[in-house]
Design an enzyme around this catalytic site. Structure first.
Site, PDB file in Angstrom:
ATOM      1  N   ASP A  98      -3.072   9.089 -14.335  1.00 53.02           N
ATOM      2  CA  ASP A  98      -1.997   9.273 -14.088  1.00 53.02           C
ATOM      3  C   ASP A  98      -0.863   9.708 -13.400  1.00 53.02           C
ATOM      4  O   ASP A  98      -0.744   9.807 -15.204  1.00 53.02           O
ATOM      5  CB  ASP A  98      -2.116   7.966 -13.363  1.00 53.02           C
ATOM      6  CG  ASP A  98      -1.478   6.802 -12.995  1.00 53.02           C
ATOM      7  OD1 ASP A  98      -0.910   7.190 -11.555  1.00 53.02           O
ATOM      8  OD2 ASP A  98      -1.547   5.401 -12.246  1.00 53.02           O
ATOM      9  N   ASP A 202       1.041   9.694  -8.914  1.00 49.37           N
ATOM     10  CA  ASP A 202       2.238   8.106  -8.407  1.00 49.37           C
ATOM     11  C   ASP A 202       3.044   8.483  -7.113  1.00 49.37           C
ATOM     12  O   ASP A 202       3.842   9.298  -7.012  1.00 49.37           O
ATOM     13  CB  ASP A 202       2.548   7.699  -9.696  1.00 49.37           C
ATOM     14  CG  ASP A 202       3.773   6.783  -9.475  1.00 49.37           C
ATOM     15  OD1 ASP A 202       2.444   5.811  -9.056  1.00 49.37           O
ATOM     16  OD2 ASP A 202       4.530   6.306  -9.300  1.00 49.37           O
ATOM     17  N   GLU A 258      -0.505   8.974  -3.800  1.00 55.25           N
ATOM     18  CA  GLU A 258      -0.437   7.308  -3.413  1.00 55.25           C
ATOM     19  C   GLU A 258       0.254   7.557  -1.971  1.00 55.25           C
ATOM     20  O   GLU A 258       1.355   8.339  -2.345  1.00 55.25           O
ATOM     21  CB  GLU A 258      -0.409   6.421  -4.797  1.00 55.25           C
ATOM     22  CG  GLU A 258       0.265   5.087  -4.562  1.00 55.25           C
ATOM     23  CD  GLU A 258       1.133   4.679  -5.513  1.00 55.25           C
ATOM     24  OE1 GLU A 258       1.155   3.401  -5.385  1.00 55.25           O
ATOM     25  OE2 GLU A 258       2.320   4.816  -6.274  1.00 55.25           O
ATOM     26  N   HIS A 334      -3.616  -2.184  -9.878  1.00 53.18           N
ATOM     27  CA  HIS A 334      -2.667  -2.599 -10.475  1.00 53.18           C
ATOM     28  C   HIS A 334      -1.819  -3.586  -9.645  1.00 53.18           C
ATOM     29  O   HIS A 334      -0.876  -3.933 -10.727  1.00 53.18           O
ATOM     30  CB  HIS A 334      -2.706  -1.858 -11.713  1.00 53.18           C
ATOM     31  CG  HIS A 334      -1.364  -1.044 -11.288  1.00 53.18           C
ATOM     32  ND1 HIS A 334      -2.359   0.591 -10.483  1.00 53.18           N
ATOM     33  CD2 HIS A 334       0.208  -0.366 -11.818  1.00 53.18           C
ATOM     34  CE1 HIS A 334      -1.205   0.694 -10.336  1.00 53.18           C
ATOM     35  NE2 HIS A 334      -0.102   0.732 -10.816  1.00 53.18           N
ATOM     36  N   ASP A 335      -1.824  -3.597  -8.454  1.00 50.08           N
ATOM     37  CA  ASP A 335      -0.169  -3.221  -8.006  1.00 50.08           C
ATOM     38  C   ASP A 335      -0.641  -4.332  -6.899  1.00 50.08           C
ATOM     39  O   ASP A 335       0.265  -4.922  -6.597  1.00 50.08           O
ATOM     40  CB  ASP A 335       0.107  -2.519  -6.970  1.00 50.08           C
ATOM     41  CG  ASP A 335       0.578  -1.017  -8.024  1.00 50.08           C
ATOM     42  OD1 ASP A 335       1.348  -1.540  -9.034  1.00 50.08           O
ATOM     43  OD2 ASP A 335       0.813  -0.145  -7.492  1.00 50.08           O
TER      44      ASP A 335
HETATM   45  C1  GLC Z   1       3.469   3.201  -7.581  1.00 47.39           C
HETATM   46  C2  GLC Z   1       2.537   2.576  -9.099  1.00 47.39           C
HETATM   47  C3  GLC Z   1       3.326   1.094  -9.245  1.00 47.39           C
HETATM   48  C4  GLC Z   1       4.927   1.415  -9.856  1.00 47.39           C
HETATM   49  C5  GLC Z   1       5.238   2.655  -8.354  1.00 47.39           C
HETATM   50  C6  GLC Z   1       6.380   2.912  -9.370  1.00 47.39           C
HETATM   51  O1  GLC Z   1       3.243   2.026  -6.948  1.00 47.39           O
HETATM   52  O2  GLC Z   1       1.262   1.721  -8.797  1.00 47.39           O
HETATM   53  O3  GLC Z   1       2.529   0.269 -10.368  1.00 47.39           O
HETATM   54  O4  GLC Z   1       5.522   0.096 -10.195  1.00 47.39           O
HETATM   55  O5  GLC Z   1       4.346   3.380  -8.470  1.00 47.39           O
HETATM   56  O6  GLC Z   1       5.972   4.406 -10.715  1.00 47.39           O
END
Ligand code: GLC
Ligand code: CA
Length: 568
Positions: A98, A202, A258, A334-335
């Site tokens: 990640d 990310d 993402e 995890h979000d």
């Molecule tokens: C992504 C991650 C999240 C994080 C954000 C900022 O959305 O999945 O956990 O807080 O990016 O890095």
């Protein structure tokens, strides 16, 4: 190796802090992952998506990176990382890193250099997005941060503001600067040389900002919505094509971006065969609330979609990318809250059954499925009662903003957090029924869900009818049936408010997937009963006996209809 090996793969996400603690300090670590690799091999997954393990001051649990080429002290050492990689590879498991490169930590040496004023010749000066204050001394524009408050923080030394789309400890990198891109690509190649198997990128849809950084629309909140000026920005595809050319093209990697705010058309641009960018993206639409009834406070008070809306949404992605791109399939990470709590029914009588139903609904679709740790056990939301139980920066900032600045009562806001807060999915993995669920011998950094005595891996590995065993079977189906990997998707019964029904067609095989999203027993819709009788086999079901005339509470049954598919 075939370059698209990932089309047949199942990915498992590890959030290291909450996975397994090997040294009793209450924090999960790489040693803990090493101990549990056989567990993952038993489950049958192909790839681990490893949430960030780089050095970090942990403002956002590792998504604020201060050294991309070192391991976070809490998690162990580079030598342990290498041991983990080697052992995983020996067990046939790949590791996808990640990587957060939209921003770094404010403790990254680049940022420390960048914030030094005086020297205009400093090479790091333009590594971040700095702007002068407005005439009144205020922030350069009205954008809000995703974690509450302004997206700008003033720095005394430089006499300027820096942009952070997330926490103030996560300054955004300036991708316009070729030196930044060069450093990032070089670092990624360094990890590839170490033998990692891919990247989860990310918030990669946010790396390109519209020049001039115009003010966003005020939607009744305290800040403007900058999204249209940084989501899928003007140069994002150019940057990813460069990344592909300079990094990905040299190795047989799995890559997933993402991409909050991506539409199907954007996804084709990101993942199309000829786009030379990414293998797949995480789209967000099915995880968000009802677009026709947005909450006053975004996700916190958003209304959930109806089942027909949700089906339409997921189906749009299935058909929209058919032959043009590739989907990722997920209901949790995890979000997000735990899927069995959000989309299923986590009361004891229905929990296991509805968790299996959701898994069936997702894993029989076309794309690469992702399992978030504990999902394979049907772990539930934490449902913390007190603010003190929460650890997440987004959650704590939201509580502060909604109670202090928006006038909501603490009880109301605690209700939002219980439903949708990120810590729901961050409680420790439930390994067995010993103290702290076998996660740690120390004091866990975040509370263990007390239901670990009933829901844990040890018990489920022994129980042939468990959620864990059911996930094993779903994974096996993907590995052994071409129709699961390649079949064309078609939504059936789109307006049915209780059932999610679809088919997958490949050569002369057709799968019929029927999922009941309610706790009621339902009649089989006529068009379906014609298909189910008589010549079908049950490929998998969350009920032990076959019953074709009723659909039982939270039932999921997959039928194989032979000889009725399409040729080719
Ligand atoms: C992504 C991650 C999240 C994080 C954000 C900022 O959305 O999945 O956990 O807080 O990016 O890095
Ligand atoms: Ca530890």
């Amino acid at each position: 190796m075939k370059r698209d090996w990932w089309k047949k793969a199942v990915v498992y996400q590890i959030y290291p802090r909450s996975f397994m603690d090997s040294n009793g300090d209450g924090i999960g670590d790489i040693g803990g992952i090493i101990e549990k690799l056989e567990y993952l091999q038993d489950l049958g997954i192909d790839v681990i998506w490893l949430s960030p393990v780089y050095r970090s001051p942990n403002v956002d649990n590792g998504y604020d990176i201060s050294d991309y080429q070192a391991i976070m002290e809490d998690f162990g050492t580079m030598e342990e990382f290498e041991r983990m990689l080697e052992k995983a590879h020996g067990l046939g498991i790949k590791i996808m890193m990640d990587l957060a490169v939209n921003h770094t930590s404010d403790e990254h040496p680049w940022f420390i250099e960048s914030q030094k004023s005086g020297n205009p010749g400093n090479p790091y000066r333009d590594y971040y997005i700095w702007r002068d204050p407005k005439e009144d001394g205020g922030a350069p524009n009205n954008w809000g941060s995703s974690f509450g408050g302004s997206a700008w923080t003033y720095h005394e030394g430089r006499g300027q503001y820096y942009l952070h789309l997330f926490a103030s400890g996560q300054p955004d990198l300036n991708w316009e600067n070729p030196a930044v891109r060069g450093e990032v690509f070089q670092m990624m190649n360094w990890w590839c040389e170490k033998g990692v198997d891919g990247f989860r990128l990310d918030v990669i849809s946010m790396i390109s900002k519209v020049p001039g950084l115009p003010d966003g629309k005020m939607n009744g909140g305290l800040y403007g919505d900058g999204g249209p000026f940084y989501i899928n920005g003007p140069r994002v595809h150019e940057y990813l094509q460069k990344m592909n050319e300079q990094v990905f093209s040299g190795y047989p990697l799995i890559t997933v971006g993402e991409t909050p705010g991506a539409s199907v058309e954007d996804a084709v641009r990101y993942t199309g065969e000829n786009a030379h960018e990414l293998n797949m993206i995480f789209q967000f639409e099915h995880m968000e609330g009802d677009p026709d009834h947005p909450g006053k406070y975004g996700k916190w008070d958003a209304k959930e979609m109806s089942l027909p809306q949700w089906k339409r949404c997921l189906s749009k992605w299935q058909t929209g990318l058919e032959g043009k791109g590739w989907n990722s399939l997920y209901l949790s990470n995890h979000d997000r809250p735990r899927p069995v709590s959000r989309f299923g029914n986590d009361s004891p009588g229905y929990r296991a059954c509805s968790a299996k139903m959701l898994a069936t609904c997702l894993h029989m679709m076309k794309g690469t499925p992702y399992i978030y740790q504990g999902e394979e056990l049907g772990m539930t939301n934490a449902y913390f009662e007190k603010l003190e139980d929460y650890r997440d920066v987004e959650t704590l900032n939201a509580f502060e903003e909604l109670t202090n600045k928006r006038g909501e009562t603490p009880e109301t806001v605690l209700g939002y957090l219980k439903r949708i807060g990120r810590d729901n999915a961050r409680t420790p993995m439930q390994w067995d029924n010993s103290s702290n669920a076998g996660f740690t011998t120390g004091t866990p950094w975040i509370g263990v869900n007390p239901n670990f005595t009933e829901i844990n891996a040890r018990q489920q590995r022994e129980d042939p009818d468990s959620v864990f065993q059911y996930y094993k079977r779903l994974i096996h189906l993907r590995h052994t049936m071409d129709v699961v990997v390649h079949g064309r998707y078609e939504l059936l019964e789109p307006e049915d408010e209780n059932l999610f029904v679809y088919s997958r067609t490949w050569k002369d095989e057709k799968l019929l997937v029927i999922c009941n999203f309610t706790k009621r027993e339902l009649p089989v819709p006529q068009q379906l009963s014609d298909r189910i009788f008589p010549d079908t086999d049950v490929v998998i079901s969350n009920y032990l006996t076959r019953q074709d005339d009723r659909i039982r509470p939270y039932e999921a049954t997959v039928y194989l209809i032979k000889g009725t598919g399409e040729q080719g």
